[in-house]
Scaffold this motif. Structure first.
Motif, short mmCIF file in Angstrom:
data_model
loop_
_atom_site.label_atom_id
_atom_site.label_comp_id
_atom_site.label_asym_id
_atom_site.label_seq_id
_atom_site.Cartn_x
_atom_site.Cartn_y
_atom_site.Cartn_z
N ARG A 1 6.73 -16.69 48.34
CA ARG A 1 6.45 -15.33 48.78
C ARG A 1 6.50 -15.21 50.30
NH1 ARG A 1 4.30 -11.59 45.13
NH2 ARG A 1 4.10 -12.41 43.00
N LEU A 2 6.01 -16.21 51.00
CA LEU A 2 6.10 -16.17 52.46
C LEU A 2 7.55 -16.06 52.90
CD1 LEU A 2 5.05 -16.41 55.35
CD2 LEU A 2 4.98 -18.89 55.05
N ASP A 3 8.43 -16.85 52.30
CA ASP A 3 9.84 -16.80 52.68
C ASP A 3 10.41 -15.40 52.47
OD1 ASP A 3 9.63 -19.48 53.23
OD2 ASP A 3 10.66 -20.14 51.41
N GLU A 4 10.10 -14.79 51.32
CA GLU A 4 10.65 -13.46 51.04
C GLU A 4 9.99 -12.39 51.91
OE1 GLU A 4 10.55 -10.50 47.26
OE2 GLU A 4 11.79 -12.30 47.01
N TYR A 5 8.71 -12.54 52.19
CA TYR A 5 8.02 -11.54 52.99
C TYR A 5 8.58 -11.49 54.41
CZ TYR A 5 4.49 -11.05 49.27
OH TYR A 5 3.85 -10.82 48.09
N VAL A 6 9.01 -12.65 54.92
CA VAL A 6 9.67 -12.65 56.24
C VAL A 6 10.95 -11.83 56.17
CG1 VAL A 6 10.89 -14.10 57.91
CG2 VAL A 6 8.65 -14.80 57.04
N GLU A 7 11.72 -12.00 55.12
CA GLU A 7 12.94 -11.20 54.95
C GLU A 7 12.60 -9.71 54.90
OE1 GLU A 7 16.02 -12.40 52.13
OE2 GLU A 7 14.74 -14.12 51.64
N ILE A 8 11.55 -9.37 54.18
CA ILE A 8 11.15 -7.96 54.06
C ILE A 8 10.79 -7.39 55.43
CG2 ILE A 8 9.33 -6.44 53.19
CD1 ILE A 8 9.31 -8.19 50.64
N MET A 9 9.97 -8.11 56.17
CA MET A 9 9.53 -7.59 57.47
C MET A 9 10.70 -7.41 58.42
SD MET A 9 5.78 -9.29 58.16
CE MET A 9 6.24 -11.01 57.93
N ARG A 10 11.58 -8.39 58.46
CA ARG A 10 12.71 -8.25 59.38
C ARG A 10 13.67 -7.16 58.93
NH1 ARG A 10 13.34 -14.69 60.91
NH2 ARG A 10 11.96 -14.60 62.72
N THR A 11 13.76 -6.92 57.65
CA THR A 11 14.56 -5.79 57.16
C THR A 11 13.95 -4.48 57.63
OG1 THR A 11 15.33 -6.99 55.20
CG2 THR A 11 15.36 -4.59 55.08
N LEU A 12 12.62 -4.35 57.50
CA LEU A 12 11.94 -3.12 57.88
C LEU A 12 11.97 -2.87 59.38
CD1 LEU A 12 8.91 -3.46 55.47
CD2 LEU A 12 10.65 -1.68 55.36
N TRP A 13 12.21 -3.92 60.18
CA TRP A 13 12.23 -3.78 61.63
C TRP A 13 13.62 -3.50 62.19
CZ3 TRP A 13 8.95 -8.83 62.41
CH2 TRP A 13 7.61 -8.56 62.09
N ARG A 14 14.60 -3.32 61.33
CA ARG A 14 15.94 -3.02 61.83
C ARG A 14 15.98 -1.66 62.52
NH1 ARG A 14 19.19 -4.63 56.31
NH2 ARG A 14 18.90 -6.91 56.46
N ASP A 15 16.78 -1.58 63.56
CA ASP A 15 16.92 -0.31 64.28
C ASP A 15 17.58 0.76 63.42
OD1 ASP A 15 15.66 -0.97 66.63
OD2 ASP A 15 17.48 -1.67 67.61
N GLU A 16 18.57 0.34 62.64
CA GLU A 16 19.29 1.30 61.80
C GLU A 16 18.51 1.54 60.51
OE1 GLU A 16 23.32 0.19 61.17
OE2 GLU A 16 23.80 0.06 63.32
N GLN A 17 17.97 2.72 60.38
CA GLN A 17 17.17 3.08 59.22
C GLN A 17 17.78 4.32 58.56
OE1 GLN A 17 13.20 2.28 58.94
NE2 GLN A 17 13.28 0.62 60.41
N PRO A 18 17.58 4.50 57.24
CA PRO A 18 16.66 3.80 56.35
C PRO A 18 17.17 2.42 55.94
CG PRO A 18 17.91 5.40 55.12
CD PRO A 18 18.28 5.61 56.56
N VAL A 19 16.25 1.62 55.37
CA VAL A 19 16.57 0.28 54.90
C VAL A 19 16.09 0.13 53.46
CG1 VAL A 19 16.49 -0.77 57.19
CG2 VAL A 19 14.40 -0.65 55.81
N SER A 20 16.71 -0.80 52.74
CA SER A 20 16.29 -1.09 51.37
C SER A 20 16.20 -2.59 51.20
CB SER A 20 17.28 -0.48 50.36
OG SER A 20 18.57 -1.02 50.56
N PHE A 21 15.60 -3.01 50.09
CA PHE A 21 15.43 -4.44 49.84
C PHE A 21 15.37 -4.70 48.35
CE2 PHE A 21 13.11 -8.45 49.43
CZ PHE A 21 13.73 -9.23 50.40
N ASP A 22 15.99 -5.79 47.94
CA ASP A 22 15.97 -6.18 46.53
C ASP A 22 15.71 -7.68 46.45
OD1 ASP A 22 16.21 -6.31 43.80
OD2 ASP A 22 18.40 -6.17 43.76
N GLY A 23 14.47 -8.04 46.16
CA GLY A 23 14.09 -9.45 46.14
C GLY A 23 13.48 -9.86 44.83
N LYS A 24 13.01 -11.08 44.78
CA LYS A 24 12.38 -11.61 43.57
C LYS A 24 11.01 -10.99 43.34
CE LYS A 24 10.71 -15.93 41.48
NZ LYS A 24 10.57 -17.41 41.65
#
Length: 300
Positions: A146-169
């Motif tokens: 979960r830590l590994d995926e949560y890092v991906e989520i946070m960095r996705t949400l911090w992208r300048d170009e928004q909106p953003v989406s995510f599809d993880g485990k």
């Protein structure tokens, strides 16, 4: 090498003016950063004391290490510190990210970074206290993944170009906006905590920094060399990752402060970029400040 200090636990830290006084003087003394720990709750009884990974470093029991079982919440306190400081970097070493909701954590960290004008450092770790995970409805067994995926989520949400989406485990979401984004284009720096082989490899994959705890200077140097090997295997440069350690120095009255200063120099000689100092338990904020004044005088 930068040198920071830990906000003391178990004393007057649930008092805003006391924290302000501590932060103001630490900043005036010329320290580079102030650091917080992270616990949301502590159980009345810690059933598996051996799960605390650093207990062997201390001549104390779990109950002696956590005498009042009292912690102010890290993100809230970091936001307060942002408002009462001008220059200090504000670090959390470390957030137990897998027991937190990742979208909310990303929002909190980005907000603190904006309020502090880019001074936040977020350490991340897997945690060790099963009872704390259970109280928050978080999955203890899956905390590493979960830590590994949560890092991906946070960095996705911090992208300048928004909106953003995510599809993880573990988490998925349709396009959404999560603004403001952090001040720094690369996001809030994420430092991976721990020195196990798994933690070092995790840091090599995605860490902006590494934070060890209670490693002697020579031990730190050996682990830093191992980390550099893992970083280079990922096609990154070792210099891209900040190397840090949090350690306790004896600064109480009568202590050998010159020895403490030599220890600080030994960490620098072994490749430490950012040292975080905490002291033996004290009775008050003022007592902690006296110790940090003494150390700063010894360091020159």
């Amino acid at each position: 090498m930068k040198v920071g200090v830990q906000l003391p636990l178990h004393v007057e830290t649930a008092d805003g003016p006391a924290i302000r006084r501590f932060i103001t003087e630490v900043e005036e003394l010329g320290y580079d950063s102030v650091w917080l720990g992270d616990h949301v709750v502590l159980p009345e009884t810690i059933k598996d004391a051996s799960s605390y990974p650093y207990l062997w470093r201390f001549d104390a029991s779990i109950d002696e290490l956590f005498p009042r079982k009292s912690f102010i919440e890290a993100a809230s306190t970091a936001a307060y510190i942002a408002g009462v400081s001008e220059r200090l970097e504000i670090g959390v070493g470390v957030f137990v990210a897998p027991m937190r909701e990742p979208v909310l954590l990303a929002k909190q960290l980005a907000t603190i970074d904006v309020l502090s004008r880019g001074r936040l450092i977020a350490g991340l770790g897997t945690g060790w206290l099963r009872e704390e995970f259970d109280s928050l409805g978080a999955n203890y067994a899956e905390r590493g993944a979960r830590l590994d995926e949560y890092v991906e989520i946070m960095r996705t949400l911090w992208r300048d170009e928004q909106p953003v989406s995510f599809d993880g485990k573990f988490r998925s979401f349709e396009p959404l906006f999560c603004e403001p984004t952090p001040v720094r284009k690369t996001g809030v720096p994420l430092w991976v905590g721990g020195h196990t082989p798994r933690a070092l490899k995790r840091c090599a994959r995605f860490g902006d920094g590494w934070q060890a705890i209670e490693l002697a200077p020579d031990e730190f140097g050996r682990h830093a060399s191992t980390l550099d090997h893992h970083i280079e295997a990922q096609g990154r440069a070792g210099s891209d990752v900040v190397k840090s350690v949090a350690t306790r120095l004896s600064l109480s009255p009568g202590a050998d402060v010159a020895a403490a200063a030599r220890t600080v120099a030994d960490y620098a000689a072994n490749g430490c970029d950012h040292l975080v100092v905490y002291t033996t338990p004290s009775r008050s904020i003022e007592e902690n400040l006296d110790r940090f004044r003494t150390l700063k005088s010894a360091l020159g």
